[in-house]
Design an enzyme around this catalytic site. Structure first.
Site, PDB file in Angstrom:
ATOM      1  N   THR A 173      70.478  37.755  49.917  1.00  0.00           N
ATOM      2  CA  THR A 173      71.527  36.816  49.513  1.00  0.00           C
ATOM      3  C   THR A 173      71.083  36.197  48.194  1.00  0.00           C
ATOM      4  O   THR A 173      70.080  35.474  48.158  1.00  0.00           O
ATOM      5  CB  THR A 173      71.700  35.695  50.555  1.00  0.00           C
ATOM      6  OG1 THR A 173      71.994  36.286  51.810  1.00  0.00           O
ATOM      7  CG2 THR A 173      72.834  34.760  50.156  1.00  0.00           C
TER       8      THR A 173
ATOM      9  N   LYS B 272      80.054  36.595  50.604  1.00  0.00           N
ATOM     10  CA  LYS B 272      79.056  35.923  51.445  1.00  0.00           C
ATOM     11  C   LYS B 272      79.024  34.411  51.156  1.00  0.00           C
ATOM     12  O   LYS B 272      79.052  33.582  52.067  1.00  0.00           O
ATOM     13  CB  LYS B 272      77.686  36.564  51.167  1.00  0.00           C
ATOM     14  CG  LYS B 272      76.482  35.765  51.618  1.00  0.00           C
ATOM     15  CD  LYS B 272      76.004  36.137  52.984  1.00  0.00           C
ATOM     16  CE  LYS B 272      74.900  35.193  53.439  1.00  0.00           C
ATOM     17  NZ  LYS B 272      74.457  35.390  54.774  1.00  0.00           N
TER      18      LYS B 272
ATOM     19  N   LYS C 118      70.318  26.891  50.887  1.00  0.00           N
ATOM     20  CA  LYS C 118      70.229  27.941  49.856  1.00  0.00           C
ATOM     21  C   LYS C 118      71.620  28.500  49.541  1.00  0.00           C
ATOM     22  O   LYS C 118      72.020  28.606  48.388  1.00  0.00           O
ATOM     23  CB  LYS C 118      69.301  29.069  50.338  1.00  0.00           C
ATOM     24  CG  LYS C 118      69.273  30.254  49.393  1.00  0.00           C
ATOM     25  CD  LYS C 118      68.542  31.463  49.954  1.00  0.00           C
ATOM     26  CE  LYS C 118      68.797  32.646  49.021  1.00  0.00           C
ATOM     27  NZ  LYS C 118      68.199  33.885  49.482  1.00  0.00           N
TER      28      LYS C 118
HETATM   29  P1  NAD Z   1      61.484  36.559  54.283  1.00  0.00           P
HETATM   30  O1  NAD Z   1      60.851  35.579  53.368  1.00  0.00           O
HETATM   31  O2  NAD Z   1      61.078  36.596  55.722  1.00  0.00           O
HETATM   32  O3  NAD Z   1      61.285  38.054  53.694  1.00  0.00           O
HETATM   33  C1  NAD Z   1      61.273  38.369  52.334  1.00  0.00           C
HETATM   34  C2  NAD Z   1      60.134  39.362  52.126  1.00  0.00           C
HETATM   35  O4  NAD Z   1      60.159  39.862  50.790  1.00  0.00           O
HETATM   36  C3  NAD Z   1      58.750  38.713  52.305  1.00  0.00           C
HETATM   37  O5  NAD Z   1      58.057  39.401  53.319  1.00  0.00           O
HETATM   38  C4  NAD Z   1      58.097  38.872  50.926  1.00  0.00           C
HETATM   39  O6  NAD Z   1      56.697  39.088  50.998  1.00  0.00           O
HETATM   40  C5  NAD Z   1      58.826  40.094  50.404  1.00  0.00           C
HETATM   41  N1  NAD Z   1      58.773  40.278  48.955  1.00  0.00           N
HETATM   42  C6  NAD Z   1      58.956  39.359  47.966  1.00  0.00           C
HETATM   43  N2  NAD Z   1      58.882  39.957  46.761  1.00  0.00           N
HETATM   44  C7  NAD Z   1      58.653  41.274  46.982  1.00  0.00           C
HETATM   45  C8  NAD Z   1      58.478  42.412  46.153  1.00  0.00           C
HETATM   46  N3  NAD Z   1      58.521  42.314  44.818  1.00  0.00           N
HETATM   47  N4  NAD Z   1      58.265  43.617  46.730  1.00  0.00           N
HETATM   48  C9  NAD Z   1      58.218  43.740  48.085  1.00  0.00           C
HETATM   49  N5  NAD Z   1      58.364  42.707  48.928  1.00  0.00           N
HETATM   50  C10 NAD Z   1      58.577  41.489  48.396  1.00  0.00           C
HETATM   51  O7  NAD Z   1      63.056  36.314  54.165  1.00  0.00           O
HETATM   52  P2  NAD Z   1      64.218  36.838  55.147  1.00  0.00           P
HETATM   53  O8  NAD Z   1      64.528  35.776  56.160  1.00  0.00           O
HETATM   54  O9  NAD Z   1      63.871  38.214  55.605  1.00  0.00           O
HETATM   55  O10 NAD Z   1      65.451  36.858  54.161  1.00  0.00           O
HETATM   56  C11 NAD Z   1      65.605  37.893  53.188  1.00  0.00           C
HETATM   57  C12 NAD Z   1      66.949  37.711  52.506  1.00  0.00           C
HETATM   58  O11 NAD Z   1      67.989  37.764  53.493  1.00  0.00           O
HETATM   59  C13 NAD Z   1      67.100  36.366  51.782  1.00  0.00           C
HETATM   60  O12 NAD Z   1      67.793  36.577  50.587  1.00  0.00           O
HETATM   61  C14 NAD Z   1      67.913  35.534  52.767  1.00  0.00           C
HETATM   62  O13 NAD Z   1      68.680  34.532  52.144  1.00  0.00           O
HETATM   63  C15 NAD Z   1      68.806  36.596  53.393  1.00  0.00           C
HETATM   64  N6  NAD Z   1      69.294  36.270  54.750  1.00  0.00           N
HETATM   65  C16 NAD Z   1      68.447  35.749  55.666  1.00  0.00           C
HETATM   66  C17 NAD Z   1      68.945  35.451  56.930  1.00  0.00           C
HETATM   67  C18 NAD Z   1      68.033  34.880  57.993  1.00  0.00           C
HETATM   68  O14 NAD Z   1      68.560  34.411  59.022  1.00  0.00           O
HETATM   69  N7  NAD Z   1      66.717  34.901  57.820  1.00  0.00           N
HETATM   70  C19 NAD Z   1      70.293  35.681  57.241  1.00  0.00           C
HETATM   71  C20 NAD Z   1      71.121  36.255  56.284  1.00  0.00           C
HETATM   72  C21 NAD Z   1      70.606  36.551  55.026  1.00  0.00           C
END
Ligand code: NAD
Length: 296
Positions: free
Chosen positions: A93, A168, A243
């Site tokens: 997102t 979204k 966010k």
């Molecule tokens: P998270 O922080 O658990 O996971 C993100 C991952 O990306 C981390 O493990 C981090 O180490 C990795 N990362 C960062 N830079 C990187 C790179 N250059 N190469 C490889 N890996 C890298 O976050 P999440 O909860 O999994 O959310 C991910 C996305 O999904 C966000 O944009 C969030 O807004 C969206 N989202 C989350 C939810 C939720 O409920 N958690 C729901 C809908 C959307």
């Protein structure tokens, strides 16, 4: 079955990559954090030593990263290593402007590109029941669809580049504002001597009806599955709601659109998070509003 690279194996990306493996795809994964790599390896993801290694030979690359700046920098890197003509799908997102920039960079590198943010949270990611909101060409959408179907149950083509992110954040701006309106109604009802169940019974079948009320009621009782019944444990954490609300306000400012309710709701979630409730479910904002001084 496709050869897929998956970058970002966090709370969402980890179980999404696992579902691609379950569906029979070969998945090369990469994350910056060791623990995420180990967890993903246990689900059958082949962990690579770098993003470059992961995307080499991939037909489809999926990124699931925290924010726009991570996507821009990860794409700048992976676009130099992925095979020409590969499909690059960003499921994070992020802000609409960054999403459009990522599409432009992808097109300049000769790739197919799709923005495909999700709703459904960690439960949806694990259960393979996410909704994908997609922006990009018909060709990119058609190529992505079978892989997205392994991770979700609704795959919607919203329009061209950035349309998935737009859908979204517009949806979540509605959610954020209706939750606050719903919380205010329950707080007012309490003071007026009206029971929460009575308000629910009336509003849930009247013009006050919304998802915030009928699926996610912010007081315990009327909807047993809602986070209010388990001490506002998320669900959807207030920090994530903040966010998305901020992204909606950035998009509104960039497009020159007035969204006064969205702006006010953003401020309220910011105060709630600043008061130490970022890890609570966003519907817990009702307790914060109960303590707020009346305006005016
Ligand atoms: P998270 O922080 O658990 O996971 C993100 C991952 O990306 C981390 O493990 C981090 O180490 C990795 N990362 C960062 N830079 C990187 C790179 N250059 N190469 C490889 N890996 C890298 O976050 P999440 O909860 O999994 O959310 C991910 C996305 O999904 C966000 O944009 C969030 O807004 C969206 N989202 C989350 C939810 C939720 O409920 N958690 C729901 C809908 C959307």
């Amino acid at each position: 079955m496709a050869n897929i690279a998956f970058l970002g194996l966090g709370n969402m990306g980890g179980p999404m990559a696992a579902n691609l493996v379950k569906a029979g795809h070969w998945v090369a994964g990469y994350d910056l954090v060791e623990a995420q790599k180990q967890t993903a390896a246990e689900t059958g993801v082949s962990i690579m030593g770098s993003a470059h290694e992961a995307v080499a030979g991939a037909e489809i690359v999926v990124t699931m990263l925290p924010a726009g700046r991570h996507v821009i920098s990860a794409w700048a890197d992976l676009l130099t290593a992925a095979p020409k003509g590969a499909l690059i799908v960003d499921c994070s997102t992020i802000d609409v402007d960054s999403a459009k920039r990522a599409h432009e960079a992808g097109a300049a590198a000769g790739m197919l590109t799709l923005d495909a943010p999700v709703s459904g949270g960690v439960g949806g990611a694990s259960g393979g029941t996410l909704t994908f909101m997609c922006g990009g060409s018909n060709e990119a959408f058609d190529k992505a669809k079978p892989a997205l179907e392994a991770m979700g149950k609704r795959i919607v083509h919203c329009g061209g580049a950035g349309a998935g992110q737009a859908a979204k954040i517009c949806n979540n701006m509605v959610l954020g504002a209706t939750m606050i309106a719903t919380c205010e109604a329950f707080a007012l009802a309490e003071k007026l001597g009206l029971s929460a169940q009575a308000l629910f019974d009336v509003a849930s079948t009247s013009s006050g009806q919304s998802w915030s009320l009928t699926s996610y009621c912010p007081v315990p009782g009327p909807v047993p599955a809602s986070p209010a019944n388990r001490g506002y444990k998320p669900g959807f954490a207030a920090s994530l709601m903040l966010k998305d609300m901020r992204l909606s306000q950035e998009a509104a400012a960039s497009a020159g659109v007035a969204t006064p309710l969205g702006a006010e709701a953003t401020q309220l979630y910011a105060l709630f998070v600043a008061a130490g409730h970022g890890g609570d479910d966003f519907s817990g904002v009702i307790n914060f509003l109960r303590g707020a001084q009346p305006f005016g």
